[in-house]
Design a protein around this motif. Sequence first.
Motif, short mmCIF file in Angstrom:
data_model
loop_
_atom_site.label_atom_id
_atom_site.label_comp_id
_atom_site.label_asym_id
_atom_site.label_seq_id
_atom_site.Cartn_x
_atom_site.Cartn_y
_atom_site.Cartn_z
N UNK A 1 0.82 -1.19 0.00
CA UNK A 1 0.00 0.00 0.00
C UNK A 1 0.87 1.26 0.00
N UNK A 2 1.97 1.23 0.72
CA UNK A 2 2.83 2.41 0.79
C UNK A 2 3.43 2.77 -0.56
N UNK A 3 3.67 1.79 -1.40
CA UNK A 3 4.20 2.06 -2.73
C UNK A 3 3.12 2.67 -3.60
N UNK A 4 1.97 2.05 -3.63
CA UNK A 4 0.87 2.50 -4.49
C UNK A 4 0.40 3.89 -4.10
N UNK A 5 0.44 4.22 -2.83
CA UNK A 5 -0.05 5.52 -2.37
C UNK A 5 0.73 6.69 -2.95
N UNK A 6 1.97 6.48 -3.31
CA UNK A 6 2.77 7.60 -3.82
C UNK A 6 3.13 7.47 -5.29
N UNK A 7 2.73 6.37 -5.93
CA UNK A 7 3.01 6.25 -7.36
C UNK A 7 2.13 7.24 -8.12
N UNK A 8 2.74 8.01 -9.01
CA UNK A 8 2.00 9.06 -9.71
C UNK A 8 1.44 8.56 -11.03
N UNK A 9 0.57 9.37 -11.63
CA UNK A 9 0.21 9.09 -13.01
C UNK A 9 1.42 9.36 -13.89
N UNK A 10 1.42 8.84 -15.12
CA UNK A 10 2.58 9.05 -15.99
C UNK A 10 2.95 10.53 -16.13
N UNK A 11 4.23 10.81 -16.09
CA UNK A 11 4.81 12.15 -16.28
C UNK A 11 4.43 13.17 -15.21
N UNK A 12 3.93 12.75 -14.08
CA UNK A 12 3.61 13.70 -13.01
C UNK A 12 4.90 14.25 -12.42
N UNK A 13 4.91 15.52 -12.14
CA UNK A 13 6.12 16.18 -11.65
C UNK A 13 6.30 16.03 -10.14
N UNK A 15 5.87 13.38 -8.04
CA UNK A 15 5.93 12.03 -7.51
C UNK A 15 6.99 11.84 -6.43
N UNK A 16 8.19 12.32 -6.64
CA UNK A 16 9.24 12.11 -5.64
C UNK A 16 8.96 12.94 -4.40
N UNK A 17 8.51 14.17 -4.56
CA UNK A 17 8.19 14.98 -3.39
C UNK A 17 7.04 14.37 -2.60
N UNK A 18 6.10 13.74 -3.30
CA UNK A 18 4.98 13.09 -2.60
C UNK A 18 5.49 11.92 -1.75
N UNK A 19 6.44 11.17 -2.26
CA UNK A 19 7.01 10.07 -1.48
C UNK A 19 7.74 10.61 -0.25
N UNK A 20 8.49 11.68 -0.43
CA UNK A 20 9.20 12.30 0.71
C UNK A 20 8.20 12.83 1.73
N UNK A 21 7.14 13.49 1.23
CA UNK A 21 6.11 14.00 2.14
C UNK A 21 5.47 12.85 2.91
N UNK A 22 5.23 11.73 2.23
CA UNK A 22 4.61 10.58 2.90
C UNK A 22 5.51 10.04 4.01
N UNK A 23 6.79 9.92 3.72
CA UNK A 23 7.71 9.38 4.73
C UNK A 23 7.82 10.32 5.92
N UNK A 97 8.57 1.66 9.29
CA UNK A 97 9.35 0.80 8.39
C UNK A 97 8.59 0.57 7.08
N UNK A 98 7.31 0.22 7.16
CA UNK A 98 6.52 -0.03 5.96
C UNK A 98 6.45 1.22 5.08
N UNK A 99 6.26 2.37 5.68
CA UNK A 99 6.16 3.60 4.91
C UNK A 99 7.49 3.97 4.27
N UNK A 100 8.57 3.85 5.03
CA UNK A 100 9.89 4.17 4.47
C UNK A 100 10.24 3.23 3.32
N UNK A 101 10.02 1.95 3.50
CA UNK A 101 10.30 0.99 2.42
C UNK A 101 9.42 1.27 1.20
N UNK A 102 8.15 1.53 1.45
CA UNK A 102 7.23 1.83 0.35
C UNK A 102 7.63 3.08 -0.40
N UNK A 103 8.03 4.11 0.33
CA UNK A 103 8.46 5.35 -0.31
C UNK A 103 9.71 5.17 -1.14
N UNK A 104 10.67 4.43 -0.63
CA UNK A 104 11.91 4.18 -1.37
C UNK A 104 11.63 3.37 -2.63
#
Length: 133
Positions: A1-13, A15-23, A97-104
Amino acid sequence: MSVVAVLPPPRAAHSISRAVHRIIGTALGVAVTALVLLLGPSVWVLIAVIAIGQFGAEILIGRHYGAALLFVTPLALTVAHLADPVAVPTLLVDRVVETALGGVVAVLIVLAVRGLARQRSRRLGGQRPPLNA
């Protein structure tokens, strides 16, 4: 779930900041949850935490994802704790741990997809391929 929550639509700008925000948001939310759950509060206090968490999440989710997680995380962990009480430290550590792994993992997927898109674009002479290709 942690991975899917931050995966963006194609070409979204974002995405990486969203993963950092989530962590970061989740880690801070876990700290807030620790302050509440480690004190062993009554069910009524936990219900109040859930209500405040729901309100804060609804107010912030459209404005800033990371800030919303300061409310979402205590809400989710408190509900989980009420539904199936486990040792609080285990609950908290597992969430971080789950969130950090998912974000990475999500960031690595985004970077890999972007790298493949760049390679494909170079092969096509700089033209952007259609989204459904």
